[in-house]
Design an enzyme around this catalytic site. Structure first.
Site, mmCIF file in Angstrom:
data_model
loop_
_atom_site.group_PDB
_atom_site.id
_atom_site.type_symbol
_atom_site.label_atom_id
_atom_site.label_comp_id
_atom_site.label_asym_id
_atom_site.label_seq_id
_atom_site.Cartn_x
_atom_site.Cartn_y
_atom_site.Cartn_z
ATOM 1 N N SER A 60 0.454 -1.145 -0.211
ATOM 2 C CA SER A 60 -0.337 -0.386 -0.053
ATOM 3 C C SER A 60 0.837 1.212 -0.380
ATOM 4 O O SER A 60 0.475 2.432 -0.811
ATOM 5 C CB SER A 60 -0.854 0.047 1.134
ATOM 6 N N ASP A 106 -2.170 6.046 12.009
ATOM 7 C CA ASP A 106 -1.813 5.568 10.732
ATOM 8 C C ASP A 106 -0.471 6.604 10.680
ATOM 9 O O ASP A 106 -0.442 8.062 10.029
ATOM 10 C CB ASP A 106 -2.501 6.341 9.653
ATOM 11 N N HIS A 124 2.270 5.651 6.102
ATOM 12 C CA HIS A 124 1.577 6.019 5.052
ATOM 13 C C HIS A 124 1.426 7.491 5.754
ATOM 14 O O HIS A 124 2.289 8.075 6.169
ATOM 15 C CB HIS A 124 -0.059 5.200 4.540
#
Length: 616
Positions: free
Chosen positions: A336, A579, A582
């Site tokens: 990702s 998060d 990312h």
């Protein structure tokens, strides 16, 4: 008196007085001396008349001036020797001697980088494209100064000469006559208008795309690109550094980039950022990366630009990159984090096209998390930019346990199942890393499989080495290096504090990067393993070693701004669900794509260099 008046010449009213005085003087001379006097008078008037024309030529002479060509310039230079204050000059029109100087309009200020974490907004040059090159250490001594290097530069400069559509803050590159020095401006920031002023604070696009191991060995995979001749490059082509915008030749620019370690540098403040697309302007960004849409209030993290120590990094010229991709496939393969980078590039390039509606996902999908493959079509350029999900680069597997239940394993001896679908792509960018830190992979118990054998216990470092070796062998056996350009993006650090992604780790209070590199984490073992594996490969790999530069950016993660709608549990303890792996968009992945663009350009330079050498 009457005889003298017959021979007298009157050229203008201003000469009458001189004529009368001369006439009186002549009348006093004997007749036999008059011929010499008239000759003297004629010469005097001729010189006077010539000087008059030299400094104030009548308009009737202007059209005929060009007939004299370079001879006029010689006469003018003689006059200037005696009359240094004269403002009139003559220029040579000889094609052999003419040199087109860069026009002031084409060498506008560049949005740039300053060295260190400077708080000043600095204008910077923008050098144009680097080409993904073989390691400069592999080039023969003096190669960059040789005729072969000049031939390679011509190949690079040709790609700049193609006239792009108008963009803001810079004029498009063009191809003037081969005999003249030419000015090339690579777009800095664009808003899809014909303006040449700096990009406004609205949705805009950029047209212009780790440690010391920036390029692996001799790369032989060519990327076809438009070509140009050697020219003068205006400062707008060169971004970065504290150097004032100034003209530089493309040869100097490319030589600088080829020899530069792009990944040894600093994050510097640049108020012009974000330059490629404004927060909230790209509706293709997934919710988990859309920090602006999810309510993140601070913006300082968007104002940082990567500045290599040894050169100026060109901004990503979206139109130029699309020209290089015309008729081709660019494929991202990985986890990702590669999807994070892929979405960034899609937004940059879509904001560089004339008709955004001609950019669409091939299957009409609007969200990009649930499927294993996505493909964006750029209709006007007949190219696709795709993403294949392959978190480990090797195959996830299932076997039946003794009691008949299914058990997940990871086949270290088989590449991902979608590999046949992208092996012929023109550019392939791989990554892996984050999934190797999860519990199941890091513990390595009863999980890793080769053939029919499942290892009861295998260290993750060894499993990672075997997986990358399988990937490397597949690349060597299946990817044609004369067609495809292969890159690998390094590991991107996480910044969880007080726990991990699934145990309350946090980064929401981080709004500034790490300035003191002594506080960075150690170099990841995963990258050390990767670097050892690619040394044994036949295919040359361009290594986007973004690990150290990304480790500085603890401020760039979504943290609590990872989604708009929270579950009941998330609302009760919002700080527990963050998060820190990312990256927000716009943000750090945009700068990864600048480096990606630079690697493609450095590659092109080296391809052209080799081709020129082979011809000679």
């Amino acid at each position: 008196m009457a005889d003298g008046a017959k021979y007298h010449l009157v050229s203008s009213v201003s000469d009458l007085k001189q004529t009368a005085a001369s006439h009186l003087l002549v009348s006093s001379f004997p007749r036999k001396s008059k011929l010499f006097v008239y000759l003297f008078l004629f010469l005097f008037l001729f010189v006077s008349f010539t000087l008059f024309l030299a400094f104030s030529p009548p308009s009737s002479f202007s059209s005929s001036a060009s007939l004299f060509g370079s001879y006029g310039s010689h006469f003018s230079s003689i006059l200037s020797h005696f009359f240094p204050n004269s403002t009139s000059t003559s220029t040579s029109t000889s094609p052999r001697n003419s040199t087109a100087l860069p026009s002031p309009a084409s060498s506008g200020p560049r949005n740039g980088d300053s060295s260190g974490f400077s708080e000043t907004n600095q204008t910077a040059k923008e050098t144009k494209p680097n080409t993904r090159p073989p390691d400069p250490e592999n080039l023969p001594s003096g190669a960059v100064n040789s005729s072969a290097a000049i031939g390679a530069v011509k190949g690079i400069s040709a790609s700049l000469s193609r006239k792009p559509t108008n963009i803001s803050s810079i004029s498009g590159a063009f191809t003037p006559p081969a005999t003249a020095a030419k000015t090339v401006s690579v777009p800095a920031a664009t808003n899809q208008t014909n303006s040449s002023s700096p990009a406004p604070a609205t949705a805009t696009s950029q047209t212009i795309p780790e440690t010391t191991l920036t390029v692996a060995k001799n790369v032989t995979a060519p990327v076809s690109v438009p070509v140009v001749s050697n020219k003068t490059v205006s400062g707008s082509l060169v971004s970065g550094g504290g150097v004032a915008a100034k003209a530089m030749t493309e040869e100097e620019m490319v030589r600088q980039l080829v020899k530069c370690d792009l990944y040894d540098g600093d994050w510097v403040r640049d108020e012009s950022y974000p330059v490629y697309y404004m927060p909230g302007s790209c509706n293709l960004i997934d919710e988990q990366f859309d920090c602006f849409g999810n309510g993140r209030p601070d913006t300082d993290f968007q104002k940082l630009k990567w500045k290599p120590k040894g050169c100026d990094l060109p901004r990503l010229n979206g139109k130029h990159m699309l020209e290089m991709l015309r008729g081709k496939r660019l494929v991202f393969v990985g986890d990702s984090l590669n999807r994070n980078m892929w979405e960034s590039l899609i937004c940059i390039l879509r904001n560089s096209v004339k008709t955004p509606s001609h950019v669409y996902e091939g299957s009409g999908r609007k969200h990009f998390r649930s499927e294993s493959w996505y493909s964006f079509v750029f209709k006007d350029y007949d190219c696709t930019i795709e993403f294949f999900a392959s978190a480990f680069l090797v195959r996830q597997w299932e076997v039946k346990d003794k009691d008949g239940t299914k058990k997940e394993t990871l086949r270290l001896d088989m590449v991902g199942e979608s590999s046949d679908q992208f092996k012929d792509a023109d550019i392939i960018l791989f990554n892996t890393g984050h999934w190797w830190t999860h519990d199941k992979t890091s513990k390595g118990q009863d999980y890793y499989q080769e053939g029919s054998h499942i290892y009861k216990d295998l260290k993750v470092t060894e499993a990672f080495r075997r997986a990358l070796t399988t990937w490397a062998r597949w690349v060597d056996a299946n990817v044609n290096p004369s067609k495809s350009f292969v890159l690998f993006r390094g590991y991107s650090a996480s910044h969880f504090s007080g726990g991990q992604w699934n145990s309350g780790g946090q980064c929401d209070s981080e709004t500034q990067p790490i300035r003191n590199k002594a506080y960075l984490s150690g170099y990841p073992w995963k990258m050390k393993v990767f670097e050892s594996v690619i040394k044994g490969m036949k295919t040359q790999i361009a290594y986007l070693n973004i690990t150290r530069m990304s480790d500085c950016r603890k401020d760039g993660h979504p943290s609590i701004y990872r989604k708009k709608t929270l579950s009941d549990e998330e609302r009760r303890s919002p700080l527990r669900f963050q998060d820190c792996s990312h990256w927000c968009l716009p943000g750090v992945p945009d700068l990864w794509n600048e480096l990606f663009y630079a690697e493609i350009l450095r590659k092109q330079y080296n391809d052209n260099l080799r081709q020129h050498k082979n011809k000679t």
